[in-house]
Design a protein around this motif. Structure first.
Motif, mmCIF file in Angstrom:
data_model
loop_
_atom_site.group_PDB
_atom_site.id
_atom_site.type_symbol
_atom_site.label_atom_id
_atom_site.label_comp_id
_atom_site.label_asym_id
_atom_site.label_seq_id
_atom_site.Cartn_x
_atom_site.Cartn_y
_atom_site.Cartn_z
ATOM 1 N N GLU A 24 -26.082 -44.743 -21.629
ATOM 2 C CA GLU A 24 -24.750 -45.623 -22.192
ATOM 3 C C GLU A 24 -23.853 -44.066 -22.769
ATOM 4 O O GLU A 24 -23.076 -44.440 -23.214
ATOM 5 C CB GLU A 24 -26.525 -45.339 -23.904
ATOM 6 C CG GLU A 24 -26.834 -45.906 -23.566
ATOM 7 C CD GLU A 24 -27.891 -46.437 -24.567
ATOM 8 O OE1 GLU A 24 -27.693 -46.439 -25.293
ATOM 9 O OE2 GLU A 24 -28.446 -47.709 -24.807
ATOM 10 N N THR A 25 -24.415 -43.058 -22.491
ATOM 11 C CA THR A 25 -23.393 -41.892 -22.352
ATOM 12 C C THR A 25 -22.048 -42.046 -21.061
ATOM 13 O O THR A 25 -21.176 -42.554 -22.337
ATOM 14 C CB THR A 25 -23.828 -40.569 -21.900
ATOM 15 O OG1 THR A 25 -25.291 -40.114 -23.509
ATOM 16 C CG2 THR A 25 -22.899 -39.650 -22.768
ATOM 17 N N GLU A 26 -22.450 -42.497 -20.392
ATOM 18 C CA GLU A 26 -21.121 -42.807 -19.146
ATOM 19 C C GLU A 26 -21.067 -44.590 -19.786
ATOM 20 O O GLU A 26 -19.414 -44.532 -18.968
ATOM 21 C CB GLU A 26 -22.133 -42.361 -17.930
ATOM 22 C CG GLU A 26 -22.747 -41.408 -17.737
ATOM 23 C CD GLU A 26 -21.277 -40.186 -17.938
ATOM 24 O OE1 GLU A 26 -19.974 -40.439 -17.432
ATOM 25 O OE2 GLU A 26 -20.853 -39.165 -17.979
ATOM 26 N N LEU A 101 -26.191 -38.904 -12.494
ATOM 27 C CA LEU A 101 -25.496 -38.879 -14.052
ATOM 28 C C LEU A 101 -27.041 -39.570 -15.160
ATOM 29 O O LEU A 101 -26.784 -39.488 -15.850
ATOM 30 C CB LEU A 101 -24.724 -40.050 -13.678
ATOM 31 C CG LEU A 101 -24.163 -40.364 -14.583
ATOM 32 C CD1 LEU A 101 -22.591 -40.686 -14.730
ATOM 33 C CD2 LEU A 101 -24.682 -41.742 -15.708
ATOM 34 N N ALA A 102 -27.806 -40.263 -14.201
ATOM 35 C CA ALA A 102 -29.143 -40.579 -14.459
ATOM 36 C C ALA A 102 -29.798 -39.667 -15.404
ATOM 37 O O ALA A 102 -30.860 -39.732 -16.292
ATOM 38 C CB ALA A 102 -29.993 -41.815 -13.808
ATOM 39 N N ALA A 103 -29.799 -38.763 -14.694
ATOM 40 C CA ALA A 103 -30.914 -37.613 -14.646
ATOM 41 C C ALA A 103 -30.288 -36.165 -16.133
ATOM 42 O O ALA A 103 -31.068 -34.954 -15.495
ATOM 43 C CB ALA A 103 -31.142 -37.031 -13.599
ATOM 44 N N GLY A 104 -29.795 -36.698 -16.675
ATOM 45 C CA GLY A 104 -29.154 -35.799 -17.022
ATOM 46 C C GLY A 104 -29.418 -34.896 -18.313
ATOM 47 O O GLY A 104 -29.356 -33.802 -17.982
ATOM 48 N N LYS A 105 -30.509 -35.884 -19.193
ATOM 49 C CA LYS A 105 -31.686 -35.013 -19.946
ATOM 50 C C LYS A 105 -32.950 -35.168 -19.523
ATOM 51 O O LYS A 105 -33.033 -34.530 -20.224
ATOM 52 C CB LYS A 105 -31.725 -36.498 -21.533
ATOM 53 C CG LYS A 105 -30.407 -36.702 -21.900
ATOM 54 C CD LYS A 105 -29.595 -36.950 -23.290
ATOM 55 C CE LYS A 105 -28.894 -36.903 -23.567
ATOM 56 N NZ LYS A 105 -28.664 -38.007 -24.885
ATOM 57 N N LEU A 106 -33.257 -35.542 -18.733
ATOM 58 C CA LEU A 106 -34.584 -34.585 -18.165
ATOM 59 C C LEU A 106 -34.389 -33.176 -17.553
ATOM 60 O O LEU A 106 -34.798 -32.844 -16.831
ATOM 61 C CB LEU A 106 -34.327 -35.915 -17.132
ATOM 62 C CG LEU A 106 -35.838 -37.576 -17.313
ATOM 63 C CD1 LEU A 106 -35.874 -38.388 -16.178
ATOM 64 C CD2 LEU A 106 -36.429 -36.745 -18.518
ATOM 65 N N GLY A 107 -32.834 -33.165 -16.623
ATOM 66 C CA GLY A 107 -33.239 -32.471 -15.970
ATOM 67 C C GLY A 107 -33.769 -32.398 -14.101
ATOM 68 O O GLY A 107 -33.566 -30.739 -14.072
#
Length: 685
Positions: A24-26, A101-107
């Motif tokens: 959603e951020t993107e 991009l999809a794993a931005g917050k998972l690390g």
């Protein structure tokens, strides 16, 4: 990647909040149909066969599920849990960007593995630990062979663009990789087309897969309705002019031009660059750094035209591509679908133009029938055809050269090339292999020409001494000796007979006597005829007799050498005296019975030279010998040259009145014409 606006969200499909928030951020809030249908099955752990048009978001259909099942990274877990196989390097980079991009917050730790780059960064990343690997089959097998990569803990395997991998011949490598991963795994297979080979592969390696098709049963034969297609029958020499006018049409943005060969890519890119367009080429002969540099410049808008082979027809997701040009007719309908799929993505419109030559009409009709298109008979089109300007919305009066006022792109040079530690040879852009070979040869020639000249000076020596410049005409001076040469007590002198038999004699006792006799011979002269006086002959004969008494009889060859040295020790006579006739000498030969026999030998003209005291070679070199004549009827005429050191002979005329002249070619042809024709054999029966 932009998504279509639908009612369903990623949260409704069971995606964890970390991934949904990153999307959603993107600006990605709603999934595409292929994602909406494949994500619930993938999150449930089932094997999936996904089929959808290119540019409809297949990457997130398996990427979101893989990231969610792998989970957050752990320090004690270094071996990868997810594996994505792709056919090309460009597609590997595209898939990696979407997963990051999809794993931005998972690390999640995601590593891209492909050929053309240095091994060390990839090996270092594997040692530190990774969660998901995206790569091509070749480099993956290399790392496994080197024991840097362990696939024993893979829980999810994805084959993206599987049909393309089979076309490129990756099936043996794919089978080897599948044998390296555990049998208890989840396997997903995604492709835009679904040929029979893909179905057979799914039956062998997938467990009760669910086939998801986001379109009708003829999805592989349909193209997006948002793309306007044009097919023209063109001439080979006029294609580049049509492309130059097409890129100046109203609404033209980024343009991709597809060629069949690498050489054609370089040729088209070079010609468009000469016409003022910002262009770059992408094909297999370029280094990986150059290919990525061109793609970055194309995405950033620094260049407006990307000329590529089919290597770029898969996985390049650039939303702003407005025109796609098939410079060469595609080989089949699958290639055509993937090429024109580079435009009209994410709900946008696009234009696809295909050039068909007269020799390619049969191939195009097969493609047209397979895709049920309306271009069975393409219109004959040239760069000056009125319907070309009307259909492509090209302003009237447009020429094949971009005006300077419109050249606003920064160009490929504005994009820095990244040092990837490439393992292969990087070839310069716009040059073929023949041009590279020619440049290498030219560089080698220039390097040879730039080498400094040799400073070594050659010095002429004779008898171990330096030879000075020629003396004035009519006199000869002995070469000056810079330092006295110390003669040892015993000097080894090798005669020709001893050299042939391999034995060396010691004649050190008579060396001083011979040297003194030669010195006396140069001082005693007869002013009348310029020859050695009798006293000189007696001195030389006495020295020779003394040598024979000490060391034994002197061989005939050595005796002749001694006398030649005695003659050479005297100054050169005048030119008139030097060319004076001399009586013929007699040479003694040994017959089979051992008796000596004297044979007449005609006089040999000689040229005086400096004398060497210890040298074994004779100082006087005879002129080239002529064959002995038993009956010298006619003596050759001698000419007195300008220099006393050169003797010129004029060959006598040996022809007589009785000799017949040789017939010419014309006379022989005339004689053949006078001959009567041969009688032809009569036929019997």
């Amino acid at each position: 990647m932009r998504q279509a606006t639908l009612t369903t969200t990623f949260r409704d499909l069971g995606v964890i909040p970390e991934i949904a928030d990153a999307l959603e951020t993107e600006g990605i809030t709603s999934p595409f149909p292929i994602q909406e249908m494949a994500l619930p099955l993938a999150l449930a752990g089932q094997d999936v066969i996904g089929q959808a048009r290119t540019g409809t978001g297949k990457t997130y259909a398996f990427g979101v599920a893989m990231l969610q099942l792998v989970g957050k990274p752990r320090k004690n877990r270094k071996k990868p849990r997810g594996l994505v196989l792709v056919p090309t390097r460009e597609l590997a980079l595209q898939v990696t960007e979407d997963l990051v991009l999809a794993a931005g917050k998972l690390g999640s730790r995601i590593l891209t593995v492909y050929g053309g780059r240095a091994y060390e960064p990839q090996i270092e990343a594997l040692k530190n630990g990774v969660d998901v690997i995206v790569g091509t089959p070749g480099r993956l097998l290399d790392l496994v062979k080197q024991k840097h990569l362990d696939l024993g803990q893979i829980t999810m395997l994805v084959l993206d663009e599987a049909d393309r991998m089979l076309d490129l011949g990756f099936l043996p490598d794919i089978e080897r990789i599948i044998k390296l991963v555990p049998e208890q795994r989840q396997t997903m297979l995604f492709s835009a087309t679904m040929p029979g080979e893909i179905v057979n592969l799914s039956r062998r390696y997938l467990t009760r897969p669910t086939r998801v098709r986001a379109e009708s049963s003829t999805a592989e034969a349909e193209t997006t309705t948002l793309t306007t297609q044009h097919v023209y029958r063109t001439h080979r020499m006029d294609k580049i002019e049509i492309v130059a006018r097409l890129m100046q049409s109203r609404g033209a943005g980024l343009t991709m031009v597809f060629c069949e060969t690498k050489r054609a890519c370089d040729m088209v890119a070079e010609q468009l660059k000469d016409k003022g367009f910002a262009v770059a080429a992408v094909h297999g002969d370029l280094g990986q750094g150059q290919r990525e540099q061109a793609l970055r410049a194309f995405r950033n808008g620094k260049i407006s035209v990307l000329v590529a082979t089919d290597v770029a027809a898969r996985g390049i997701d650039i939303d702003d591509v407005t025109h796609v040009v098939n410079y060469d007719c595609p080989q089949d309908e699958k290639t055509y679908v993937h090429r024109i799929g580079r435009t009209g993505r994410a709900g946008r419109t696009g234009v696809a133009v295909t050039f068909v030559e007269w020799t390619e009409l049969a191939r195009w009709k097969v493609i047209n029938n397979a895709l049920s298109l309306d271009f069975a008979d393409p219109v004959e089109t040239y760069s000056s055809s009125p319907h070309l300007y009307a259909e492509l919305d090209i302003p009237e009066g447009t020429k094949g050269v971009l005006p300077r006022a419109q050249r606003s792109r920064a160009g490929l040079e504005a994009e820095e090339i990244e040092d990837l530690g490439e393992t292969g040879r990087t070839r310069s852009r716009g040059k073929s292999r023949r041009d590279d070979a020619r440049d290498s040869a030219r560089d080698s020639a220039e390097e040879r020409r730039e080498r400094p000249a040799r400073t070594r000076e050659r010095r002429r020596t004779r008898g171990g001494r330096l030879q000075d410049a020629a003396a004035p005409s009519g006199e000869t001076e002995a070469p000056p000796v810079e330092a006295p040469v110390e003669t040892p007590a015993e000097v080894t002198v090798e005669t020709p007979a001893e050299a042939a038999s391999g034995r060396r004699g010691r004649r050190g006792a008579n060396t001083a006597a011979l040297t003194g006799a030669l010195a006396d011979a140069s001082a005693v002269r007869s002013p009348a005829d310029g020859t050695v006086d009798d006293a000189v002959d007696d001195a030389v004969d006495g020295a020779v007799d003394h040598a024979e008494a000490v060391d034994g009889p002197e061989p005939e060859a050595t005796r002749r050498t001694t006398r030649r040295r005695a003659r050479a020790a005297e100054p050169a006579p005048a030119a008139e005296e030097q060319v004076e006739e001399r009586p013929a000498r007699r040479r003694r030969t040994r017959t089979a019975d051992g008796a000596g026999q004297a044979l007449p030998v005609e006089a040999e003209p000689t040229v005086a030279a400096p004398v060497s005291e210890v040298a074994d070679e004779p100082a006087v070199r005879p002129a080239p010998k002529q064959e002995p004549k038993h009956e010298p009827e006619q003596e050759p005429e001698r000419i007195i040259p300008a220099s006393p050191f050169m003797i010129v002979f004029r060959s006598p005329d040996l022809a007589t009145d009785e000799d017949d002249p040789a017939p010419s070619a014309a006379s022989e042809r005339a004689q053949q014409r006078r001959r009567p024709p041969r009688p032809r054999p009569r036929r019997t029966g």
